[in-house]
Design a protein around this motif. Structure first.
Motif, PDB file in Angstrom:
ATOM      1  N   ASP A  60       0.961  -1.223   0.178  1.00  0.00           N
ATOM      2  CA  ASP A  60      -0.178   0.166   0.059  1.00  0.00           C
ATOM      3  C   ASP A  60       0.921   1.298  -0.121  1.00  0.00           C
ATOM      4  N   HIS A  61       2.024   1.145   0.542  1.00  0.00           N
ATOM      5  CA  HIS A  61       2.892   2.464   0.914  1.00  0.00           C
ATOM      6  C   HIS A  61       3.964   2.525  -0.317  1.00  0.00           C
ATOM      7  N   LEU A  62       4.105   3.618  -0.761  1.00  0.00           N
ATOM      8  CA  LEU A  62       5.203   3.655  -1.933  1.00  0.00           C
ATOM      9  C   LEU A  62       6.557   3.386  -1.383  1.00  0.00           C
ATOM     10  N   LYS A  63       6.839   3.540  -0.217  1.00  0.00           N
ATOM     11  CA  LYS A  63       8.211   3.320   0.328  1.00  0.00           C
ATOM     12  C   LYS A  63       8.533   1.737   0.115  1.00  0.00           C
ATOM     13  N   GLU A  64       7.416   1.055   0.593  1.00  0.00           N
ATOM     14  CA  GLU A  64       7.449  -0.532   0.371  1.00  0.00           C
ATOM     15  C   GLU A  64       7.277  -0.878  -0.962  1.00  0.00           C
ATOM     16  N   LYS A  65       6.563  -0.328  -1.953  1.00  0.00           N
ATOM     17  CA  LYS A  65       6.560  -0.636  -3.253  1.00  0.00           C
ATOM     18  C   LYS A  65       7.894  -0.222  -3.781  1.00  0.00           C
ATOM     19  N   ILE A  66       8.538   0.596  -3.788  1.00  0.00           N
ATOM     20  CA  ILE A  66      10.156   0.811  -4.120  1.00  0.00           C
ATOM     21  C   ILE A  66      10.992   0.023  -3.709  1.00  0.00           C
ATOM     22  N   GLN A  67      10.883  -0.456  -2.392  1.00  0.00           N
ATOM     23  CA  GLN A  67      11.583  -1.362  -1.639  1.00  0.00           C
ATOM     24  C   GLN A  67      11.685  -2.890  -2.557  1.00  0.00           C
ATOM     25  N   PHE A  68      10.549  -3.013  -2.629  1.00  0.00           N
ATOM     26  CA  PHE A  68      10.408  -4.521  -3.316  1.00  0.00           C
ATOM     27  C   PHE A  68      10.887  -4.529  -4.819  1.00  0.00           C
ATOM     28  N   PHE A  69      10.498  -3.424  -5.507  1.00  0.00           N
ATOM     29  CA  PHE A  69      10.854  -3.259  -7.085  1.00  0.00           C
ATOM     30  C   PHE A  69      12.521  -2.937  -7.064  1.00  0.00           C
ATOM     31  N   ASN A  70      13.034  -2.258  -6.187  1.00  0.00           N
ATOM     32  CA  ASN A  70      14.483  -2.477  -6.102  1.00  0.00           C
ATOM     33  C   ASN A  70      15.175  -3.815  -5.996  1.00  0.00           C
ATOM     34  N   ILE A  71      14.570  -4.517  -5.024  1.00  0.00           N
ATOM     35  CA  ILE A  71      15.116  -5.806  -4.818  1.00  0.00           C
ATOM     36  C   ILE A  71      14.811  -6.727  -6.426  1.00  0.00           C
ATOM     37  N   ALA A  72      13.625  -6.586  -6.980  1.00  0.00           N
ATOM     38  CA  ALA A  72      13.516  -7.215  -8.024  1.00  0.00           C
ATOM     39  C   ALA A  72      14.466  -6.760  -9.008  1.00  0.00           C
ATOM     40  N   LYS A  73      14.888  -5.598  -9.059  1.00  0.00           N
ATOM     41  CA  LYS A  73      15.937  -5.059 -10.267  1.00  0.00           C
ATOM     42  C   LYS A  73      17.171  -5.633  -9.719  1.00  0.00           C
ATOM     43  N   SER A  74      17.524  -5.676  -8.478  1.00  0.00           N
ATOM     44  CA  SER A  74      18.823  -6.379  -8.189  1.00  0.00           C
ATOM     45  C   SER A  74      18.948  -7.944  -8.339  1.00  0.00           C
TER      46      SER A  74
END
Length: 75
Positions: A60-74
């Motif tokens: 739900d929260h943008l910071k959490e979304k960004i965190q998971f998308f960054n993990i996927a990118k990594s």
């Protein structure tokens, strides 16, 4: 104009993931099975990318979304 996103499956990044996933799995299947550890690592990385895209989308929260998308990118 914003497009309505119905689920993570409709995200462009998910569609790209599916394309790259197929390429990686076909390459693994077609190539010589020299290093099983590398093959297992590639498979785990591809699973990680997909799961983190889906997980990030569900947050739900943008910071959490960004965190998971960054993990996927990594991955």
């Amino acid at each position: 104009m914003k497009r309505k996103v119905l689920g993570f499956e409709s995200l462009e990044v998910w569609q790209l993931f599916l394309v790259y996933n197929r390429i990686v799995y076909k390459s693994i299947k077609a190539g010589p099975m020299i290093d099983w550890d590398l093959i297992r690592q590639l498979r785990r990385a591809m699973v990680s990318v997909g799961l983190n895209i889906a997980e990030g989308y569900a947050r739900d929260h943008l910071k959490e979304k960004i965190q998971f998308f960054n993990i996927a990118k990594s991955s």
